[in-house]
Motif scaffolding. Sequence first.
Motif, PDB file in Angstrom:
ATOM      1  N   GLU A  58       0.781  -1.428  -0.007  1.00  0.00           N
ATOM      2  CA  GLU A  58       0.077  -0.025   0.233  1.00  0.00           C
ATOM      3  C   GLU A  58       0.758   1.448  -0.024  1.00  0.00           C
ATOM      4  O   GLU A  58       0.440   2.321  -0.571  1.00  0.00           O
ATOM      5  CB  GLU A  58      -1.045  -0.085   1.189  1.00  0.00           C
ATOM      6  CG  GLU A  58      -0.287   0.100   2.737  1.00  0.00           C
ATOM      7  CD  GLU A  58      -1.314  -0.123   3.608  1.00  0.00           C
ATOM      8  OE1 GLU A  58      -2.462  -0.194   3.278  1.00  0.00           O
ATOM      9  OE2 GLU A  58      -0.968  -0.133   4.753  1.00  0.00           O
ATOM     10  N   SER A  59       1.877   1.373   0.565  1.00  0.00           N
ATOM     11  CA  SER A  59       2.894   2.279   0.600  1.00  0.00           C
ATOM     12  C   SER A  59       3.548   2.468  -0.799  1.00  0.00           C
ATOM     13  O   SER A  59       4.368   3.590  -1.110  1.00  0.00           O
ATOM     14  CB  SER A  59       3.948   2.423   1.466  1.00  0.00           C
ATOM     15  OG  SER A  59       4.845   1.114   1.312  1.00  0.00           O
ATOM     16  N   ASP A  60       3.657   1.705  -1.908  1.00  0.00           N
ATOM     17  CA  ASP A  60       4.261   1.705  -2.993  1.00  0.00           C
ATOM     18  C   ASP A  60       3.585   2.831  -3.927  1.00  0.00           C
ATOM     19  O   ASP A  60       2.462   2.790  -4.095  1.00  0.00           O
ATOM     20  CB  ASP A  60       4.142   0.527  -3.990  1.00  0.00           C
ATOM     21  CG  ASP A  60       4.999   0.419  -5.046  1.00  0.00           C
ATOM     22  OD1 ASP A  60       4.822   1.002  -5.940  1.00  0.00           O
ATOM     23  OD2 ASP A  60       6.089  -0.271  -4.881  1.00  0.00           O
ATOM     24  N   PRO A  61       4.343   3.662  -4.422  1.00  0.00           N
ATOM     25  CA  PRO A  61       3.854   4.892  -5.040  1.00  0.00           C
ATOM     26  C   PRO A  61       2.870   4.505  -6.627  1.00  0.00           C
ATOM     27  O   PRO A  61       2.174   5.281  -7.034  1.00  0.00           O
ATOM     28  CB  PRO A  61       5.025   5.846  -5.660  1.00  0.00           C
ATOM     29  CG  PRO A  61       6.282   4.836  -5.422  1.00  0.00           C
ATOM     30  CD  PRO A  61       5.861   3.898  -4.493  1.00  0.00           C
ATOM     31  N   ARG A  62       3.349   3.179  -7.094  1.00  0.00           N
ATOM     32  CA  ARG A  62       2.444   2.616  -8.225  1.00  0.00           C
ATOM     33  C   ARG A  62       1.425   2.059  -7.634  1.00  0.00           C
ATOM     34  O   ARG A  62       0.315   1.614  -8.951  1.00  0.00           O
ATOM     35  CB  ARG A  62       3.153   1.457  -8.908  1.00  0.00           C
ATOM     36  CG  ARG A  62       4.471   2.332  -9.607  1.00  0.00           C
ATOM     37  CD  ARG A  62       5.370   1.236 -10.270  1.00  0.00           C
ATOM     38  NE  ARG A  62       5.884   0.176  -9.556  1.00  0.00           N
ATOM     39  CZ  ARG A  62       5.647  -1.196  -9.474  1.00  0.00           C
ATOM     40  NH1 ARG A  62       5.093  -1.486 -10.498  1.00  0.00           N
ATOM     41  NH2 ARG A  62       6.445  -1.868  -8.715  1.00  0.00           N
ATOM     42  N   TYR A  63       0.790   1.927  -6.542  1.00  0.00           N
ATOM     43  CA  TYR A  63      -0.440   1.575  -5.949  1.00  0.00           C
ATOM     44  C   TYR A  63      -1.384   2.562  -5.453  1.00  0.00           C
ATOM     45  O   TYR A  63      -0.924   3.381  -4.695  1.00  0.00           O
ATOM     46  CB  TYR A  63      -0.145   0.558  -4.821  1.00  0.00           C
ATOM     47  CG  TYR A  63      -1.681  -0.037  -4.157  1.00  0.00           C
ATOM     48  CD1 TYR A  63      -2.140  -1.074  -4.848  1.00  0.00           C
ATOM     49  CD2 TYR A  63      -1.828   0.421  -3.123  1.00  0.00           C
ATOM     50  CE1 TYR A  63      -3.340  -1.686  -4.283  1.00  0.00           C
ATOM     51  CE2 TYR A  63      -3.114  -0.030  -2.569  1.00  0.00           C
ATOM     52  CZ  TYR A  63      -3.713  -0.987  -2.980  1.00  0.00           C
ATOM     53  OH  TYR A  63      -5.057  -1.460  -2.615  1.00  0.00           O
TER      54      TYR A  63
END
Length: 338
Positions: free
Chosen positions: A47-52
């Motif tokens: 959830e912390s990935d900028p692509r998500y």
Amino acid sequence: MKILVTGGAGFIGSAVCHHIIRKTNDSVINFDKLTYAGNTTSLAEIESDPRYHFIHGDICDQPSVARVLSDFQPDHVMHLAAETHVDRSIDGPATFIQTNMVGTYVLLEAIRAYWNVLDHARKSNFRFHHISTDEVYGSLGRDGLFSEDTAYAPNSPYSASKAGSDHLVRAWHRTYGLPTIISNGSNNYGPRQFPEKLIPLMILNALNGKPLPIYGNGKNVRDWLFVEDHARALHLITTQGVPGEKYNVGGNAERTNLQVVQTLCGILDELLETSPHRPHARLITFVADRPGHDQRYAVDTTKIRHELGWEPSVTFEDGLSRTARWYLDHASWWRDIG
């Protein structure tokens, strides 16, 4: 590429989101209503990935669907949002008709309006991938396999609602030219599956020394597909599949329900050496059969193997062991949703 995934907080949907973030360079927009089977905890690791990106929304709400399409401008849509549990469909079919058929119709219309105004290049590359089930084909006898050309013969309210949504998707391709693809998967299992399904239910019941209920005589046959293998197939179909085509996805792992539970009991006996419930197979209990219970499902995966180069990589025994270990190691996940 940006991929909109409906139902991405569910079992298969969350596996798809994990696969996209971990195994590809694509970004994912997860659009989920968060019904009882949707769990954002399943996505905590990405959830912390900028692509998500997560958007709380209902596929039956056309303005919400139109807004997420406009705001994020996805290149592809993977439609996994659905009610899926056969027993629940028998007790209350209306929700299944509303979500699986009406919701798919609303989504198709919103996507058609979005797709119609894309520039030529984006319009040509766009794909709408509708994820369905092998249950739409009905029940097999002792021999044979479901192919992409098998006639539909759904026998439960759930499978009928999925068959209806498949037909809508096909019609929107034939009538409006919308670049749609349909895939029909066999029984999925693996981490993060809601405990109403056979395998997680058996694991949690065994942990607590509760009966392991098996319908009828336990001889109903299913083809079992590890969810991570399925997620890999679904992304491949979305990005490389041909519009207007159907692809069957299976694990090539036919087992009776009784064989599944017996194998699982053996795995739990090894993992839980100090359990007072060993041998866990003594907890197996046969119960009255489900109404209209299909005898056997099995799918022919020749098409996806030959055309897209996909085949399952996880054996049933390995996948079942990995699944059992995941539930043992993630008690907080299932206790929070119990």
